[in-house]
Design a protein around this motif. Structure first.
Motif, PDB file in Angstrom:
ATOM      1  N   PRO A 102     140.821 135.486 128.055  1.00  0.00           N
ATOM      2  CA  PRO A 102     139.943 136.010 126.999  1.00  0.00           C
ATOM      3  C   PRO A 102     140.369 137.425 126.594  1.00  0.00           C
ATOM      4  CG  PRO A 102     138.651 135.030 128.776  1.00  0.00           C
ATOM      5  CD  PRO A 102     140.063 135.096 129.266  1.00  0.00           C
TER       6      PRO A 102
ATOM      7  N   ASP B   1     134.431 140.351 131.733  1.00  0.00           N
ATOM      8  CA  ASP B   1     134.614 140.279 130.285  1.00  0.00           C
ATOM      9  C   ASP B   1     133.645 141.207 129.562  1.00  0.00           C
ATOM     10  OD1 ASP B   1     136.403 138.298 130.890  1.00  0.00           O
ATOM     11  OD2 ASP B   1     135.257 136.660 129.969  1.00  0.00           O
TER      12      ASP B   1
ATOM     13  N   THR C   5     143.484 145.617 130.802  1.00  0.00           N
ATOM     14  CA  THR C   5     143.307 144.361 130.091  1.00  0.00           C
ATOM     15  C   THR C   5     144.501 143.477 130.438  1.00  0.00           C
ATOM     16  OG1 THR C   5     144.493 145.204 128.152  1.00  0.00           O
ATOM     17  CG2 THR C   5     142.098 145.473 128.183  1.00  0.00           C
TER      18      THR C   5
ATOM     19  N   GLY D  61     138.616 139.908 125.906  1.00  0.00           N
ATOM     20  CA  GLY D  61     137.796 140.947 126.515  1.00  0.00           C
ATOM     21  C   GLY D  61     137.917 141.042 128.020  1.00  0.00           C
ATOM     22  N   LEU D  62     138.875 140.304 128.624  1.00  0.00           N
ATOM     23  CA  LEU D  62     138.996 140.288 130.083  1.00  0.00           C
ATOM     24  C   LEU D  62     139.660 141.560 130.588  1.00  0.00           C
ATOM     25  CD1 LEU D  62     139.929 137.354 132.379  1.00  0.00           C
ATOM     26  CD2 LEU D  62     141.138 139.530 132.651  1.00  0.00           C
TER      27      LEU D  62
ATOM     28  N   SER E 110     137.600 140.374 138.033  1.00  0.00           N
ATOM     29  CA  SER E 110     137.784 140.540 136.594  1.00  0.00           C
ATOM     30  C   SER E 110     136.437 140.372 135.929  1.00  0.00           C
ATOM     31  CB  SER E 110     138.813 139.551 136.046  1.00  0.00           C
ATOM     32  OG  SER E 110     138.348 138.220 136.121  1.00  0.00           O
TER      33      SER E 110
ATOM     34  N   ALA F  28     137.555 145.938 125.265  1.00  0.00           N
ATOM     35  CA  ALA F  28     138.280 146.020 126.533  1.00  0.00           C
ATOM     36  C   ALA F  28     139.263 147.180 126.518  1.00  0.00           C
ATOM     37  CB  ALA F  28     139.004 144.706 126.810  1.00  0.00           C
TER      38      ALA F  28
ATOM     39  N   ASP G 152     135.087 141.966 123.345  1.00  0.00           N
ATOM     40  CA  ASP G 152     136.310 141.494 122.704  1.00  0.00           C
ATOM     41  C   ASP G 152     137.471 142.380 123.135  1.00  0.00           C
ATOM     42  OD1 ASP G 152     135.989 143.879 121.196  1.00  0.00           O
ATOM     43  OD2 ASP G 152     134.995 142.805 119.573  1.00  0.00           O
TER      44      ASP G 152
END
Length: 320
Positions: A293, A251, A283, A295-296, A249, A258, A254
């Motif tokens: 998060p 990031d 995401t 943005g992950l 994964s 993503a 944001d």
């Protein structure tokens, strides 16, 4: 082997059941796949209709009302939601940092190696030293990279849908038991509750296990290269990768960024799941909420050429 879809088989000449007599108790395709997986993990394997079904059966077969499960923080979110659902049957849940020792006063330790989607690895030695029994969900590691029973675990759990089956055409779960008495208890629970895997997916799993090492080694080589390139990309703030396998994964800025990345890839499909021959990206905030998060992005590397995967990913990242 020939696929036998029979639900019932004749008794022998003495009127006694043979090895297979009714599909809910067992069938040839299931037995063959369980034998093959058991050899890979070093224990006795039992198959279930899904990974979540396997987890539910294991918890309910082992534990009594009032028992507490210590679950690794950041493990697959569906496992935690399952155990929360089982609270009405008297099971309790605590979460802990699996990179350290499990808490005292629990009856079952549930680890994930590596965790999904945070990719942490458990302290298996600390868990094995605990008096509680230990489950290791090794879905992402597979027996190619980790055999938890050799490190003190009592059970290995797999969402066999993922790397073990590996072609996005099978829904299966598996538990591999270290001790025969536990396997017998779990088999009895499976038979009496009907949480039984059908012959067709078991036959497909047996097909897939023949290529497991080839697939996982290719995904590991590609995964290492993609993780390295992601770590050097200016649009990526963090990369999580355990050093093996095809799951990682990373990031971006944001949630909006993503979403733009996942919808901009072309070779890599924007879909859930992992471990198959085709690369997938998504995401995780949509499923897991604020525990991840915004943005992950989770990336499952398939068997496509590494350069082609990176070209697609790099173009999507630059599109942001």
């Amino acid at each position: 082997m020939t696929l036998d879809r029979s639900t019932t088989w004749p008794y022998d000449d003495r009127g006694e059941p043979r090895d297979f007599y009714y599909q809910r108790d067992g069938h040839p395709a299931g037995a063959a796949a369980e034998q093959a997986l058991g050899e890979l993990d070093g224990g006795r394997a039992l198959l279930f209709p899904s990974g979540t079904g396997a987890a539910a059966a294991l918890a309910l077969a082992l534990l009594e009302p009032g028992a507490t499960i210590a679950l690794a923080e950041g493990a697959y979110f569906g496992t935690g939601r399952l155990f929360e659902l089982l609270a009405r049957w008297g099971l309790k849940l605590v979460e802990f940092d699996q990179t350290g020792a499990p808490p005292d006063g629990v009856q079952l330790i549930w680890l994930e190696a590596p965790s999904n989607p945070f990719l942490t690895m458990p302290d298996l030695e600390a868990a094995a030293a605990h008096p509680a029994r230990v489950v290791v969900d090794a879905t992402a590691a597979t027996p190619i990279h980790l055999r938890p029973l050799e490190h003190g675990a009592d059970f290995v759990l797999h969402s066999a849908t993922k790397y073990l089956a590996g072609h996005d055409d099978v829904l299966l779960g598996a538990v591999v038991c270290k001790h025969e008495e536990d396997a017998s208890r779990l088999h009895e629970f499976r038979t009496k509750t009907g949480i039984v895997a059908a012959p067709d997916p078991c036959w497909l799993l047996l097909r897939s296990l023949a290529t497991l090492r080839l697939r996982v080694e290719r995904q590991t080589a590609t995964g290492r290269e993609i993780a390295r390139r992601l770590a050097g990309h200016p649009g990526v703030s963090k990369v999580r990768y355990p050093g093996f396998g095809g799951l990682m994964s990373f990031d971006v800025a944001d949630a909006a960024a993503a979403r733009r990345v996942e919808t901009s890839t072309r070779l890599i499909a924007n879909a859930t799941s992992l471990g198959g021959v085709h690369s997938l990206i998504e995401t995780r905030r949509r499923w897991e909420g604020d525990r991840v998060p915004g943005g992950l992005l989770r990336l499952s590397v398939g068997l496509e050429d590494a350069a082609a995967i990176w070209s697609d990913l790099d173009r999507a990242l630059n599109h942001v």
